[in-house]
Design a protein around this motif. Structure first.
Motif, PDB file in Angstrom:
ATOM      1  N   GLY A   1       4.812   3.172  21.263  1.00  0.00           N
ATOM      2  CA  GLY A   1       3.829   4.245  21.106  1.00  0.00           C
ATOM      3  C   GLY A   1       2.919   4.012  19.913  1.00  0.00           C
ATOM      4  N   ALA A   2       3.502   3.573  18.788  1.00  0.00           N
ATOM      5  CA  ALA A   2       2.700   3.332  17.586  1.00  0.00           C
ATOM      6  C   ALA A   2       1.712   2.193  17.798  1.00  0.00           C
ATOM      7  CB  ALA A   2       3.610   3.023  16.400  1.00  0.00           C
ATOM      8  N   ILE A   3       2.133   1.147  18.510  1.00  0.00           N
ATOM      9  CA  ILE A   3       1.238   0.015  18.775  1.00  0.00           C
ATOM     10  C   ILE A   3       0.059   0.462  19.632  1.00  0.00           C
ATOM     11  CG2 ILE A   3       1.044  -2.205  19.975  1.00  0.00           C
ATOM     12  CD1 ILE A   3       3.991  -2.710  19.091  1.00  0.00           C
ATOM     13  N   ILE A   4       0.340   1.259  20.649  1.00  0.00           N
ATOM     14  CA  ILE A   4      -0.744   1.734  21.524  1.00  0.00           C
ATOM     15  C   ILE A   4      -1.684   2.648  20.747  1.00  0.00           C
ATOM     16  CG2 ILE A   4      -1.237   3.138  23.568  1.00  0.00           C
ATOM     17  CD1 ILE A   4       1.394   1.994  24.763  1.00  0.00           C
ATOM     18  N   ARG A   5      -1.128   3.470  19.864  1.00  0.00           N
ATOM     19  CA  ARG A   5      -1.968   4.331  19.024  1.00  0.00           C
ATOM     20  C   ARG A   5      -2.869   3.489  18.121  1.00  0.00           C
ATOM     21  NH1 ARG A   5       0.268   8.764  14.582  1.00  0.00           N
ATOM     22  NH2 ARG A   5      -1.775   9.546  13.924  1.00  0.00           N
ATOM     23  N   SER A   6      -2.295   2.465  17.478  1.00  0.00           N
ATOM     24  CA  SER A   6      -3.082   1.588  16.615  1.00  0.00           C
ATOM     25  C   SER A   6      -4.131   0.826  17.407  1.00  0.00           C
ATOM     26  CB  SER A   6      -2.162   0.597  15.881  1.00  0.00           C
ATOM     27  OG  SER A   6      -1.283   1.269  15.004  1.00  0.00           O
ATOM     28  N   ALA A   7      -3.765   0.400  18.605  1.00  0.00           N
ATOM     29  CA  ALA A   7      -4.707  -0.340  19.450  1.00  0.00           C
ATOM     30  C   ALA A   7      -5.945   0.491  19.741  1.00  0.00           C
ATOM     31  CB  ALA A   7      -4.021  -0.760  20.749  1.00  0.00           C
ATOM     32  N   GLU A   8      -5.736   1.777  20.070  1.00  0.00           N
ATOM     33  CA  GLU A   8      -6.892   2.638  20.331  1.00  0.00           C
ATOM     34  C   GLU A   8      -7.704   2.860  19.058  1.00  0.00           C
ATOM     35  OE1 GLU A   8      -8.112   6.899  22.327  1.00  0.00           O
ATOM     36  OE2 GLU A   8      -6.275   6.803  21.144  1.00  0.00           O
ATOM     37  N   ALA A   9      -7.012   3.114  17.962  1.00  0.00           N
ATOM     38  CA  ALA A   9      -7.708   3.412  16.713  1.00  0.00           C
ATOM     39  C   ALA A   9      -8.550   2.231  16.232  1.00  0.00           C
ATOM     40  CB  ALA A   9      -6.701   3.805  15.637  1.00  0.00           C
ATOM     41  N   LEU A  10      -8.051   1.024  16.412  1.00  0.00           N
ATOM     42  CA  LEU A  10      -8.735  -0.164  15.903  1.00  0.00           C
ATOM     43  C   LEU A  10      -9.791  -0.708  16.860  1.00  0.00           C
ATOM     44  CD1 LEU A  10      -5.655  -1.973  14.318  1.00  0.00           C
ATOM     45  CD2 LEU A  10      -7.504  -0.804  13.120  1.00  0.00           C
ATOM     46  N   GLY A  11      -9.747  -0.282  18.116  1.00  0.00           N
ATOM     47  CA  GLY A  11     -10.754  -0.734  19.075  1.00  0.00           C
ATOM     48  C   GLY A  11     -10.328  -1.881  19.965  1.00  0.00           C
ATOM     49  N   ILE A  12      -9.022  -2.085  20.110  1.00  0.00           N
ATOM     50  CA  ILE A  12      -8.514  -3.097  21.039  1.00  0.00           C
ATOM     51  C   ILE A  12      -8.890  -2.682  22.463  1.00  0.00           C
ATOM     52  CG2 ILE A  12      -6.356  -3.981  22.050  1.00  0.00           C
ATOM     53  CD1 ILE A  12      -7.011  -5.398  19.484  1.00  0.00           C
TER      54      ILE A  12
ATOM     55  N   VAL B   1       5.383   8.378  24.161  1.00  0.00           N
ATOM     56  CA  VAL B   1       4.191   9.215  24.360  1.00  0.00           C
ATOM     57  C   VAL B   1       3.866   9.970  23.078  1.00  0.00           C
ATOM     58  CG1 VAL B   1       3.248  11.183  25.619  1.00  0.00           C
ATOM     59  CG2 VAL B   1       4.530   9.426  26.848  1.00  0.00           C
ATOM     60  N   ARG B   2       4.889  10.558  22.435  1.00  0.00           N
ATOM     61  CA  ARG B   2       4.640  11.301  21.198  1.00  0.00           C
ATOM     62  C   ARG B   2       4.170  10.376  20.086  1.00  0.00           C
ATOM     63  NH1 ARG B   2       9.456  13.994  22.604  1.00  0.00           N
ATOM     64  NH2 ARG B   2      10.621  12.912  20.969  1.00  0.00           N
ATOM     65  N   ALA B   3       4.774   9.196  19.996  1.00  0.00           N
ATOM     66  CA  ALA B   3       4.382   8.247  18.943  1.00  0.00           C
ATOM     67  C   ALA B   3       2.951   7.768  19.135  1.00  0.00           C
ATOM     68  CB  ALA B   3       5.337   7.061  18.918  1.00  0.00           C
ATOM     69  N   SER B   4       2.491   7.742  20.373  1.00  0.00           N
ATOM     70  CA  SER B   4       1.121   7.298  20.638  1.00  0.00           C
ATOM     71  C   SER B   4       0.100   8.375  20.312  1.00  0.00           C
ATOM     72  CB  SER B   4       0.967   6.889  22.107  1.00  0.00           C
ATOM     73  OG  SER B   4       0.740   8.011  22.946  1.00  0.00           O
ATOM     74  N   MET B   5       0.542   9.604  20.116  1.00  0.00           N
ATOM     75  CA  MET B   5      -0.349  10.740  19.839  1.00  0.00           C
ATOM     76  C   MET B   5      -1.431  10.875  20.910  1.00  0.00           C
ATOM     77  SD  MET B   5       0.797  12.314  17.203  1.00  0.00           S
ATOM     78  CE  MET B   5      -0.543  13.318  16.596  1.00  0.00           C
ATOM     79  N   GLY B   6      -1.053  10.598  22.157  1.00  0.00           N
ATOM     80  CA  GLY B   6      -1.984  10.758  23.270  1.00  0.00           C
ATOM     81  C   GLY B   6      -2.761   9.511  23.621  1.00  0.00           C
ATOM     82  N   SER B   7      -2.658   8.450  22.816  1.00  0.00           N
ATOM     83  CA  SER B   7      -3.421   7.229  23.110  1.00  0.00           C
ATOM     84  C   SER B   7      -3.010   6.604  24.441  1.00  0.00           C
ATOM     85  CB  SER B   7      -3.239   6.208  21.981  1.00  0.00           C
ATOM     86  OG  SER B   7      -3.870   6.653  20.794  1.00  0.00           O
ATOM     87  N   ILE B   8      -1.763   6.813  24.858  1.00  0.00           N
ATOM     88  CA  ILE B   8      -1.307   6.297  26.145  1.00  0.00           C
ATOM     89  C   ILE B   8      -2.179   6.834  27.287  1.00  0.00           C
ATOM     90  CG2 ILE B   8       0.579   6.624  27.827  1.00  0.00           C
ATOM     91  CD1 ILE B   8       2.518   5.987  25.538  1.00  0.00           C
ATOM     92  N   LEU B   9      -2.726   8.032  27.112  1.00  0.00           N
ATOM     93  CA  LEU B   9      -3.558   8.634  28.148  1.00  0.00           C
ATOM     94  C   LEU B   9      -4.956   8.027  28.192  1.00  0.00           C
ATOM     95  CD1 LEU B   9      -2.635  12.367  27.472  1.00  0.00           C
ATOM     96  CD2 LEU B   9      -1.758  10.931  29.324  1.00  0.00           C
ATOM     97  N   ARG B  10      -5.343   7.334  27.129  1.00  0.00           N
ATOM     98  CA  ARG B  10      -6.722   6.846  27.035  1.00  0.00           C
ATOM     99  C   ARG B  10      -6.846   5.322  27.042  1.00  0.00           C
ATOM    100  NH1 ARG B  10      -6.209  11.213  23.491  1.00  0.00           N
ATOM    101  NH2 ARG B  10      -5.732   9.812  21.750  1.00  0.00           N
TER     102      ARG B  10
END
Length: 257
Positions: A127-138, A155-164
């Motif tokens: 989840g954290a990796i997916i969150r970072s990926a969205e934040a950084l622009g991967i 899902v919680r660790a991604s803070m919703g990034s999994i949805l995007r």
């Protein structure tokens, strides 16, 4: 609108299984979300809501958002506090839950900066990796033999990034990477080795995919073999390696800077 007051209601039991069982998720092609932020994120995603359950208290706070979800969801139920506590995966439930249809795998990436996860098992890391990926622009994430990305902790660790984020699951990472190389990607595998190329010296221009390995065993040997380069994050301290989520964040930052 039907109200559910029994913790033994079939809809409640089926929803709870989506939180706790990967098998149930994939058999039903559904996953479950909890909490205002995650549930309302679906309104701005490509995912389709299926069943919405909420308490009177949460409705009083977020009437507009819940009304918007109600219009899109196939089914909507009012629940009481006991049912909310039964469904919740947290100590302090907010009182809103949503089941969501999974998407089919899209086409493999044709270009961009991609991160691939090889046997990453900790849902918090995924989840954290997916969150970072969205934040950084991967541009996208490839998963292979990882924990279920729809695990509630992930899902919680991604803070919703999994949805995007554009996430593709591979059933054969070696062949996926070979295909990506044929499309012009350079493949890098991250390793904790002083003999590998320092990540600050790696050339990430053009299309690139970086592989993050299993928490205990790292990147598989066959994946290293098809990589263009093995890269490493130099460390001055006494630790031998980094947490997979931290290593991924540093790698993605270097890929994009």
């Amino acid at each position: 609108m039907e109200k559910i007051t029994s913790k033994n209601n079939t809809i409640v039991k089926d929803t709870k299984k989506l939180f706790t069982s990967s098998k149930a998720r994939y058999e039903n092609h559904l996953f479950a979300l909890e909490g205002a932020r995650l549930c309302f994120d679906v309104l701005n995603s490509v995912y389709e809501p299926d069943t919405l359950l909420f308490t009177e208290d949460i409705y009083a706070r977020y009437q507009d958002e819940i009304d918007a979800l109600s219009i899109k969801a196939k089914r909507t139920f009012l629940i009481d506090g006991q049912v909310s506590e039964k469904l919740s995966e947290t100590k302090s439930p907010q009182g809103v839950f949503l089941t969501v249809k999974m998407k089919d795998n899209g086409e493999m990436f044709a270009c961009g900066k991609i991160v691939a996860l090889d046997n990453v098992q900790d849902p918090a890391n995924v989840g954290a990796i997916i969150r970072s990926a969205e934040a950084l622009g991967i541009d996208g994430v490839v998963t292979y033999n990882c924990c279920d990305v729809f695990n509630s902790k992930a899902v919680r660790a991604s803070m919703g990034s999994i949805l995007r984020m554009n996430i593709i699951d591979s059933d054969n990472l070696e062949q996926t990477l070979i295909h990506m190389k044929s499309q012009g990607f350079k493949v890098y595998s991250t390793v904790p080795s002083s003999s590998a190329v320092k990540i600050t010296d790696a050339d990430f221009t053009g299309n690139a995919v970086s592989v993050i390995g299993n928490e205990a065993n790292g990147v598989e040997e066959n994946i290293k073999a098809v990589s263009d380069d093995l890269i490493t994050i130099p460390m001055l301290g006494r630790a031998e390696s980094l947490n997979a989520g931290v290593a991924a964040a540093i790698t993605m930052w270097e890929m994009l800077r």
